[in-house]
Design an enzyme around this catalytic site. Structure first.
Site, PDB file in Angstrom:
ATOM      1  N   ALA A   1      33.411 -20.246  -6.309  1.00 28.49           N
ATOM      2  CA  ALA A   1      31.636 -20.179  -5.473  1.00 28.49           C
ATOM      3  C   ALA A   1      32.119 -21.943  -4.496  1.00 28.49           C
ATOM      4  O   ALA A   1      32.622 -22.637  -5.131  1.00 28.49           O
ATOM      5  CB  ALA A   1      30.746 -20.662  -6.876  1.00 28.49           C
TER       6      ALA A   1
ATOM      7  N   ASN B   1      33.677 -15.166  -2.092  1.00 31.99           N
ATOM      8  CA  ASN B   1      32.868 -13.785  -0.561  1.00 31.99           C
ATOM      9  C   ASN B   1      32.214 -14.650   0.510  1.00 31.99           C
ATOM     10  O   ASN B   1      32.056 -14.045   1.510  1.00 31.99           O
ATOM     11  CB  ASN B   1      31.373 -13.698  -1.638  1.00 31.99           C
ATOM     12  CG  ASN B   1      31.240 -12.384  -1.353  1.00 31.99           C
ATOM     13  OD1 ASN B   1      30.233 -11.669  -1.966  1.00 31.99           O
ATOM     14  ND2 ASN B   1      30.964 -12.174  -0.176  1.00 31.99           N
TER      15      ASN B   1
ATOM     16  N   LYS C   1      32.457 -10.482 -15.110  1.00 31.46           N
ATOM     17  CA  LYS C   1      32.464 -11.531 -14.657  1.00 31.46           C
ATOM     18  C   LYS C   1      31.191 -12.424 -15.278  1.00 31.46           C
ATOM     19  O   LYS C   1      29.619 -11.659 -14.633  1.00 31.46           O
ATOM     20  CB  LYS C   1      32.863 -11.474 -13.022  1.00 31.46           C
ATOM     21  CG  LYS C   1      31.921 -13.168 -13.059  1.00 31.46           C
ATOM     22  CD  LYS C   1      32.016 -13.988 -11.352  1.00 31.46           C
ATOM     23  CE  LYS C   1      31.690 -14.288 -10.509  1.00 31.46           C
ATOM     24  NZ  LYS C   1      31.292 -14.816  -9.139  1.00 31.46           N
TER      25      LYS C   1
END
Length: 266
Positions: free
Chosen positions: A193, A215, A105
């Site tokens: 994100a 996350n 990534k």
């Protein structure tokens, strides 16, 4: 949910889960299990610790890596924290050696406030890494021109942001994401994100995006394990809705129960 292919790999889940910021290794492990994720990301910089000798060298946090390895999932190392293409390339090469994967990534941050990617450095690094045999997962904005340049240098998939990293704002520019999906219909696209709640994941999947990476929305939840399961179900529901075909919006009310004619269309 039907398996889908990305980077020549068949995955059983469209959920990509980050592994930073959890209250404990046990919570992380349980959240991974509850998520049903097929891919977990790991920031190499976060796992490099000063060597025992106290010198400039670095050692890997082996206990953390072992936890991820034992999960049996695909590892996606990232270059989080890099501010130049050269730094990201070096870290990617280290990650390939340490984690034994050519997946990376690619993050090259151009602004400390928004953590927005630097498009010029990102494209330069992506081109070199592709030539070096990496499967590059580029973290980018929703700018169509930048995305096309990344495809031109050999990236086979894109990871446009929903909003700034860790902000929890959701999809701050859904129209740009819709345009990106429409203009690049055959390119695997993963929203990466800014996701804050399962509702955001549903929205991304209903747009036709192939997967979601997040996350903080899980790791910072009051109950990360339950939140991981919530996102699992949201991603499944959003994809199922997209595949089923969502009805078109109407400007005016349309009665769902007909008072004349036949109850079914024949």
């Amino acid at each position: 949910m039907k398996p889908f292919a990305i980077a020549d790999t068949l995955l059983e889940s469209r959920f990509f889960l980050g592994t930073a910021g959890y209250p404990s290794p046990k919570v992380l492990q349980d959240a991974i299990t509850a998520s049903g994720a097929a891919v977990v990301t790991v920031g190499l910089k976060r796992q490099l610790t000063p060597s025992a000798s106290g010198g400039a060298g670095a050692a890997l946090d082996n206990s953390f890596f072992q936890l991820l390895k034992d999960s049996g999932l695909h590892l996606l190392p990232n270059t989080a924290g890099c501010k130049t293409g050269r730094e990201a390339i070096t870290l990617a090469q280290m990650a390939r050696e340490i984690f034994g994967t050519h997946w990376i990534k690619l993050e090259v941050i151009g602004d400390d406030y928004t953590l927005q990617p630097d498009p010029i450095e990102l494209i330069r690094a992506a081109e070199e890494l592709v030539k070096d045999g990496f499967e590059v997962f580029p973290y980018c904005t929703d700018d169509l021109v930048t995305c096309r340049r990344l495809l031109d240098v050999g990236c086979r998939l894109l990871m446009p942001w929903g909003a700034p990293i860790g902000s929890g704002q959701g999809l701050s520019n859904p129209q740009a994401l819709r345009i990106l999906r429409a203009r690049l219909p055959d390119v695997p696209l993963i929203v990466d994100a800014g996701i804050g709640s399962p509702m955001d994941a549903v929205q991304a999947m209903q747009m036709g995006y192939d997967a979601v990476l997040l996350n903080s929305a899980v790791s910072q939840a009051h109950d990360p394990v339950r939140m991981a399961e919530a996102f699992k179900l949201a991603i499944q529901a959003g994809r199922m809705g997209f595949e089923a075909g969502i009805m078109a919006r109407q400007d005016m009310a349309v009665p769902s129960t007909q008072v004349t004619g036949r109850p079914f269309l024949l």
